[in-house]
Design an enzyme around this catalytic site. Structure first.
Site, PDB file in Angstrom:
ATOM      1  N   ARG A 258      58.525   3.476 -25.554  1.00 20.95           N
ATOM      2  CA  ARG A 258      58.075   2.132 -25.179  1.00 20.95           C
ATOM      3  C   ARG A 258      58.733   1.076 -26.050  1.00 20.95           C
ATOM      4  NH1 ARG A 258      51.805   4.080 -24.023  1.00 20.95           N
ATOM      5  NH2 ARG A 258      52.331   5.157 -22.062  1.00 20.95           N
TER       6      ARG A 258
ATOM      7  N   TYR B  14      66.511  14.000 -25.858  1.00 24.47           N
ATOM      8  CA  TYR B  14      67.454  13.108 -26.520  1.00 24.47           C
ATOM      9  C   TYR B  14      68.403  13.897 -27.423  1.00 24.47           C
ATOM     10  CZ  TYR B  14      63.886  10.011 -24.768  1.00 24.47           C
ATOM     11  OH  TYR B  14      63.002   9.379 -23.938  1.00 24.47           O
TER      12      TYR B  14
ATOM     13  N   GLU C 246      47.318  18.633  -9.343  1.00 23.06           N
ATOM     14  CA  GLU C 246      48.457  17.736  -9.124  1.00 23.06           C
ATOM     15  C   GLU C 246      49.669  18.517  -8.606  1.00 23.06           C
ATOM     16  OE1 GLU C 246      48.662  14.542  -9.298  1.00 23.06           O
ATOM     17  OE2 GLU C 246      47.063  13.794 -10.609  1.00 23.06           O
TER      18      GLU C 246
ATOM     19  N   LYS D  22      51.853  14.353 -16.059  1.00 19.16           N
ATOM     20  CA  LYS D  22      52.216  13.379 -17.089  1.00 19.16           C
ATOM     21  C   LYS D  22      50.927  12.918 -17.757  1.00 19.16           C
ATOM     22  CE  LYS D  22      54.631   9.018 -17.911  1.00 19.16           C
ATOM     23  NZ  LYS D  22      55.349   7.879 -17.293  1.00 19.16           N
TER      24      LYS D  22
ATOM     25  N   LYS E 160      47.139   3.569 -20.318  1.00 21.41           N
ATOM     26  CA  LYS E 160      47.432   4.037 -18.959  1.00 21.41           C
ATOM     27  C   LYS E 160      46.548   5.214 -18.542  1.00 21.41           C
ATOM     28  CE  LYS E 160      52.154   2.329 -19.371  1.00 21.41           C
ATOM     29  NZ  LYS E 160      53.595   2.515 -19.071  1.00 21.41           N
TER      30      LYS E 160
ATOM     31  N   LYS F  56      55.076  16.421 -18.889  1.00 21.16           N
ATOM     32  CA  LYS F  56      55.409  15.465 -19.943  1.00 21.16           C
ATOM     33  C   LYS F  56      54.150  15.100 -20.709  1.00 21.16           C
ATOM     34  CE  LYS F  56      57.513  10.912 -20.699  1.00 21.16           C
ATOM     35  NZ  LYS F  56      58.075   9.705 -20.079  1.00 21.16           N
TER      36      LYS F  56
END
Length: 395
Positions: free
Chosen positions: A262, A378, A298, A252, A282, A313
């Site tokens: 957000r 979506y 990761e 991510k 972040k 992502k």
């Protein structure tokens, strides 16, 4: 050509040319006649001014495998199906659906009515997987985000409702503190501005277990804390939720493509009191968009810690990372076609700059081609409808 044939006849009459040589010359002459005939035929109906050129001697012509719809479908390497889609749904603790301005066509759904209608519509076209994102009321948010594991919280009630209405629906959840954190971060923030890793994991485990108790099929840690997959796996197993899967947000990235998401959840980092430092982004826990090898590190950790699915992502800007994980793991790979990608396609389509259906289906197909088994989008319901109405080579 005439001269060549005359030469063959003349030499044959004199008996100078051996029988094998005469046969070779005859074959050559016939081939030349066939070539000229083909060239003449190929020029029928061409625009005036089209250059006359000899037929190229190409033993391999890839276009032969693209010459008709039947051939193209027969040789298609990638197939996209509604079963590959996961529909992200935003829910709020109210009755009416609230449109999200930065995501035309998407709304915060009333958890008891609008949500059920949206899921029923998705299921009717073959999309039977959803992931839930709750819009937590501001008054319930705290710096330590205990609302994340409230057994009567919005996420938990939504999971139970969906599993009651649609028992065979695959329900995914989001495991992170940012929807519940008054500071807007995925973890607990110290006064010095440090996102606390190990302390955050304790609450992520409680959150995941509470979601499993509510009926979740798969929990999805999106927080990017180190070691959280192993800790969540241990917490689930300790409560006998051994059948609950983990879809880890493995790669991510600290991306600029999350803005509309957000907006939907009001989950962006927020300024705080003067004595506290709240990081404005972040980047200390999400990955650097410049990095490729880091994603493999990761992935190796998440697989070893017990992840059942690994996610990349955003999706389209990181096709190379999707392929990296696909080539280095036997686990299913998911890709998130994120809110910013959705918003860009919608904006271009609204201005007539893109054919929305064709562009969306191509984008989703590319995510599948890169190596993703699951696609969070979506567009999931709309894309499934397009695929049902039309039968191109997307499927």
């Amino acid at each position: 050509m005439a001269a060549q044939m005359q030469s063959i006849a003349s030499t044959s009459a004199r008996g100078v040319v051996a029988p094998r040589r005469r046969a070779q010359l005859r074959v050559s002459a016939v081939a030349e006649l066939e070539r000229l005939a083909t060239q003449s035929a190929s020029r029928r109906g061409v625009p005036e001014g089209t250059p006359v050129v000899p037929v190229r001697d190409l033993p391999s012509r890839p276009r032969r495998n693209r010459k008709s719809e039947t051939v193209r479908r027969a040789f298609s390497e990638t197939f996209l199906h509604p079963a590959n889609f996961i529909l992200p749904v935003f829910v709020h603790d109210g009755d009416k659906n609230i449109p999200i301005d930065s995501m035309p066509g998407v709304a915060r759904l009333g958890w008891q009515h609008g949500l059920v209608d949206a899921v029923a519509e998705a299921r009717s076209v073959g999309v039977n997987q959803v992931v839930i994102f709750p819009k937590t009321p501001e008054e319930l948010k705290t710096p330590t985000a205990e609302e994340a594991f409230n057994p009567n919280g919005l996420a938990q009630r939504t999971i139970s409702l969906l599993k009651d209405k649609f028992p065979d629906l695959e329900v995914y959840t989001d495991v992170a503190l940012d929807p519940y954190n008054s500071d807007g971060h995925d973890g607990i923030v110290s006064d010095a501005g440090v996102i606390l890793n190990d302390e955050t994991i304790e609450y992520l485990c409680r959150q995941a277990v509470s979601q499993a108790r509510a009926g979740a099929d798969c929990v999805s840690p999106s927080d990017m804390m180190d070691g959280r997959v192993a800790a969540i796996r241990g917490a689930l197993d300790a409560e006998d939720f051994t059948d609950v899967s983990i879809m880890a947000y493995t790669a991510k990235y600290a991306s600029a493509f999350y803005g509309p998401f957000r907006d939907a959840l009001a989950s962006a980092p927020k300024p705080c009191a003067a004595h506290r430092r709240i990081p404005p982004n972040k980047k200390t826990y999400q990955q650097d968009p410049a990095n490729f090898r880091e994603a493999l590190r990761e992935a190796l950790l998440d697989e070893a810690e017990g992840a059942d699915i690994m996610m990349v992502k955003p999706g389209l800007p990181y096709l190379d990372v999707i392929r990296l994980l696909r080539d280095n793991s036997a686990l299913p790979i998911a890709a998130y076609h994120v809110s910013g990608e959705y918003a860009m396609l919608k904006a271009a389509a609204e201005r007539g700059w893109l054919n929305e259906k064709d562009a969306v289906l191509e984008a989703l197909l590319c995510l599948k081609r890169a190596g993703s088994d699951l696609i969070l989008s979506y567009y999931a319901t709309e894309a499934a409808k397009w695929m049902a109405d039309d039968k191109p080579s997307w499927r």
